[in-house]
Design an enzyme around this catalytic site. Structure first.
Site, PDB file in Angstrom:
ATOM      1  N   ASP A 194       0.842  -1.204   0.000  1.00 39.15           N
ATOM      2  CA  ASP A 194       0.000   0.000   0.000  1.00 39.15           C
ATOM      3  C   ASP A 194       0.879   1.257   0.000  1.00 39.15           C
ATOM      4  O   ASP A 194       0.608   2.231  -0.698  1.00 39.15           O
ATOM      5  CB  ASP A 194      -0.924  -0.023   1.224  1.00 39.15           C
ATOM      6  CG  ASP A 194      -1.634  -1.361   1.337  1.00 39.15           C
ATOM      7  OD1 ASP A 194      -2.513  -1.630   0.515  1.00 39.15           O
ATOM      8  OD2 ASP A 194      -1.270  -2.154   2.235  1.00 39.15           O
ATOM      9  N   HIS A 206      -4.857  -3.253   6.171  1.00 36.47           N
ATOM     10  CA  HIS A 206      -4.617  -3.563   4.760  1.00 36.47           C
ATOM     11  C   HIS A 206      -5.960  -3.988   4.158  1.00 36.47           C
ATOM     12  O   HIS A 206      -6.253  -5.169   3.990  1.00 36.47           O
ATOM     13  CB  HIS A 206      -3.590  -4.685   4.600  1.00 36.47           C
ATOM     14  CG  HIS A 206      -3.511  -5.180   3.190  1.00 36.47           C
ATOM     15  ND1 HIS A 206      -3.027  -4.411   2.158  1.00 36.47           N
ATOM     16  CD2 HIS A 206      -3.910  -6.351   2.611  1.00 36.47           C
ATOM     17  CE1 HIS A 206      -3.121  -5.086   1.027  1.00 36.47           C
ATOM     18  NE2 HIS A 206      -3.660  -6.262   1.276  1.00 36.47           N
TER      19      HIS A 206
HETATM   20  P1  NAX Z   1      -2.331 -18.204  -3.928  1.00 34.04           P
HETATM   21  O1  NAX Z   1      -3.755 -18.633  -3.967  1.00 34.04           O
HETATM   22  O2  NAX Z   1      -1.547 -18.214  -5.196  1.00 34.04           O
HETATM   23  O3  NAX Z   1      -1.533 -19.120  -2.881  1.00 34.04           O
HETATM   24  C1  NAX Z   1      -2.083 -19.380  -1.621  1.00 34.04           C
HETATM   25  C2  NAX Z   1      -1.100 -20.200  -0.836  1.00 34.04           C
HETATM   26  O4  NAX Z   1      -1.664 -20.439   0.449  1.00 34.04           O
HETATM   27  C3  NAX Z   1      -0.813 -21.559  -1.462  1.00 34.04           C
HETATM   28  O5  NAX Z   1       0.537 -21.874  -1.265  1.00 34.04           O
HETATM   29  C4  NAX Z   1      -1.719 -22.474  -0.655  1.00 34.04           C
HETATM   30  O6  NAX Z   1      -1.235 -23.819  -0.596  1.00 34.04           O
HETATM   31  C5  NAX Z   1      -1.659 -21.805   0.695  1.00 34.04           C
HETATM   32  N1  NAX Z   1      -2.834 -22.174   1.498  1.00 34.04           N
HETATM   33  C6  NAX Z   1      -4.112 -22.355   1.100  1.00 34.04           C
HETATM   34  N2  NAX Z   1      -4.887 -22.754   2.118  1.00 34.04           N
HETATM   35  C7  NAX Z   1      -4.076 -22.809   3.202  1.00 34.04           C
HETATM   36  C8  NAX Z   1      -4.265 -23.181   4.555  1.00 34.04           C
HETATM   37  N3  NAX Z   1      -5.475 -23.572   4.994  1.00 34.04           N
HETATM   38  N4  NAX Z   1      -3.176 -23.128   5.394  1.00 34.04           N
HETATM   39  C9  NAX Z   1      -1.961 -22.718   4.941  1.00 34.04           C
HETATM   40  N5  NAX Z   1      -1.724 -22.369   3.674  1.00 34.04           N
HETATM   41  C10 NAX Z   1      -2.764 -22.429   2.816  1.00 34.04           C
HETATM   42  O7  NAX Z   1      -2.315 -16.781  -3.229  1.00 34.04           O
HETATM   43  P2  NAX Z   1      -1.234 -15.598  -3.340  1.00 34.04           P
HETATM   44  O8  NAX Z   1      -1.559 -14.758  -4.506  1.00 34.04           O
HETATM   45  O9  NAX Z   1       0.132 -16.160  -3.224  1.00 34.04           O
HETATM   46  O10 NAX Z   1      -1.610 -14.748  -2.028  1.00 34.04           O
HETATM   47  C11 NAX Z   1      -1.293 -15.212  -0.745  1.00 34.04           C
HETATM   48  C12 NAX Z   1      -1.938 -14.343   0.316  1.00 34.04           C
HETATM   49  O11 NAX Z   1      -1.443 -13.008   0.220  1.00 34.04           O
HETATM   50  C13 NAX Z   1      -3.465 -14.215   0.207  1.00 34.04           C
HETATM   51  O12 NAX Z   1      -4.023 -14.317   1.492  1.00 34.04           O
HETATM   52  C14 NAX Z   1      -3.649 -12.803  -0.319  1.00 34.04           C
HETATM   53  O13 NAX Z   1      -4.914 -12.290   0.033  1.00 34.04           O
HETATM   54  C15 NAX Z   1      -2.526 -12.103   0.381  1.00 34.04           C
HETATM   55  N6  NAX Z   1      -2.121 -10.777  -0.146  1.00 34.04           N
HETATM   56  C16 NAX Z   1      -1.696  -9.859   0.749  1.00 34.04           C
HETATM   57  C17 NAX Z   1      -1.236  -8.608   0.364  1.00 34.04           C
HETATM   58  C18 NAX Z   1      -0.770  -7.604   1.371  1.00 34.04           C
HETATM   59  O14 NAX Z   1      -0.422  -6.501   0.957  1.00 34.04           O
HETATM   60  N7  NAX Z   1      -0.732  -7.881   2.676  1.00 34.04           N
HETATM   61  C19 NAX Z   1      -1.230  -8.213  -1.067  1.00 34.04           C
HETATM   62  C20 NAX Z   1      -1.292  -9.373  -1.998  1.00 34.04           C
HETATM   63  C21 NAX Z   1      -2.179 -10.521  -1.583  1.00 34.04           C
HETATM   64  O15 NAX Z   1      -3.508 -10.196  -1.875  1.00 34.04           O
END
Ligand code: NAX
Length: 322
Positions: free
Chosen positions: A159, A187
């Site tokens: 952000d 966020h």
């Molecule tokens: P992806 O859907 O590509 O990957 C998700 C990952 O989480 C995978 O490795 C999956 O195996 C794992 N996962 C799924 N269920 C799980 C569980 N129950 N326990 C542990 N791990 C689990 O998502 P991606 O684009 O890599 O985003 C990851 C996270 O970052 C999401 O929560 C997303 O919302 C968050 N973000 C946070 C941002 C921030 O600024 N703080 C910005 C970007 C992003 O939106």
């Protein structure tokens, strides 16, 4: 060569993990002379894909990579780590209420907080990226009683970087020309990207108020949704870049303000103990909240609105707070 740094990344097989791991391996976080031992952590259904990512990391033959270990076991993955990027989280599925999402992710971050508490380096630096990042960081910190809450942070750096980029675009300057920019609060769309204190070349930045309130603030706050709309999938490489920036600055220090989601000390109307975006500088391996700023009414109102949302999130997960 410096001593090696041990680092863990959860959600290693995900989109952000894929971009982040290669930056870590290249030395962009801990330095070009610091070897890295990398643990890739993921859940069972994603284990195969995480192994594939580790194979690619190996194939890249990065000079700094000392070891690559793929695991679903939190205590194995967090053992002695100096830095942990908590990226993995459960995505929101159709029909899922926000409270359900908070609870589902709360359980994940409870376990991770406990495991870090048990086996990580006593100086571990934890960055929570997985959403809802602020409240997930709060839960992890509360489940790690032997670590200091300040060792747990949430990512608001994306952000912050988005705010710098929009300001640069508007003024025709470069993002590095600006200082004292901050994004307060959660966020989420309630965040407050704040240019009140912004400076360029030591001079206050004058911005058009209509642009500031009608375009800049909503654009930065809703940029994630805009990226999904245009790109067809959510921010990944820019999120990884922000995670790199956050951890890099935490290890190496900063002069200028950065936005980190940190445990509040009660300053600026942010309840003590909530994890919120605040103006911070990194010194001696700690994020310090910039003190003594005078806020105007507009700032106070905007901060209060985002803090109200953080309070609600905290209330929804109160059973998980250790
Ligand atoms: P992806 O859907 O590509 O990957 C998700 C990952 O989480 C995978 O490795 C999956 O195996 C794992 N996962 C799924 N269920 C799980 C569980 N129950 N326990 C542990 N791990 C689990 O998502 P991606 O684009 O890599 O985003 C990851 C996270 O970052 C999401 O929560 C997303 O919302 C968050 N973000 C946070 C941002 C921030 O600024 N703080 C910005 C970007 C992003 O939106």
């Amino acid at each position: 060569m410096a001593n090696s740094v041990k680092v863990a990344v959860t959600g290693a097989s995900g989109n952000i993990g894929y971009a982040l791991l290669f930056r870590i391996a290249a030395g962009d976080v801990f330095g070009k002379d610091t070897p890295v031992e990398i643990n890739l952590i993921d859940i069972e259904p994603s284990l195969q894909a995480a192994k594939g990512t580790a194979m690619e990391l190996s194939d890249a033959a990065f000079p700094l990579v000392r070891s690559l270990n793929v695991t679903t076991d939190l205590e194995e993955g967090f053992k002695d780590v100096d830095a942990a990027f908590l990226v993995g989280s459960r995505p929101r599925t159709k029909g899922m209420e926000r409270a359900d999402l908070l609870e589902a992710n709360g359980a994940i971050f409870t376990d991770q907080g406990k495991a870090l508490n048990k086996v990580a380096s006593r100086d571990v630096k934890v960055l929570v990226v997985g959403n809802p990042a602020n409240t997930n960081a709060l839960i992890a910190a509360n489940n790690a009683p032997d670590l200091d809450p300040s060792q747990f942070t949430a990512m608001l750096r994306l952000d912050h970087n988005r705010a710098l980029s929009q300001l640069a675009k508007k003024t025709g300057k470069h993002s590095t020309d600006f200082s004292r920019v901050v994004v307060w609060g959660n966020h989420s769309a309630s965040q407050f990207p704040d240019l009140t204190f912004a400076e360029s070349d030591g001079q206050p930045v004058e911005v058009d108020q209509d642009w500031y309130t009608e375009e800049f603030i909503p654009r930065v706050a809703k940029r994630g949704a805009e990226i999904i709309e245009v790109r067809g999938s959510s921010s990944a490489a820019s999120a990884a870049a922000a995670a790199v920036d956050h951890m890099h600055d935490w290890f190496h220090g900063t002069e200028d303000w950065r936005t980190a989601g940190v445990v509040s000390d009660g300053s600026y109307g942010v309840d003590a103990g909530l994890v919120a975006g605040m103006p911070t500088v990194a010194r001696d391996g700690k994020w310090e909240i910039v003190q003594g700023l005078e806020l105007n009414d507009f700032q106070r109102e905007r901060i209060a609105a985002s803090v109200a949302e953080l309070r609600e999130e905290k209330e929804a997960v109160k059973d998980l707070l250790g």
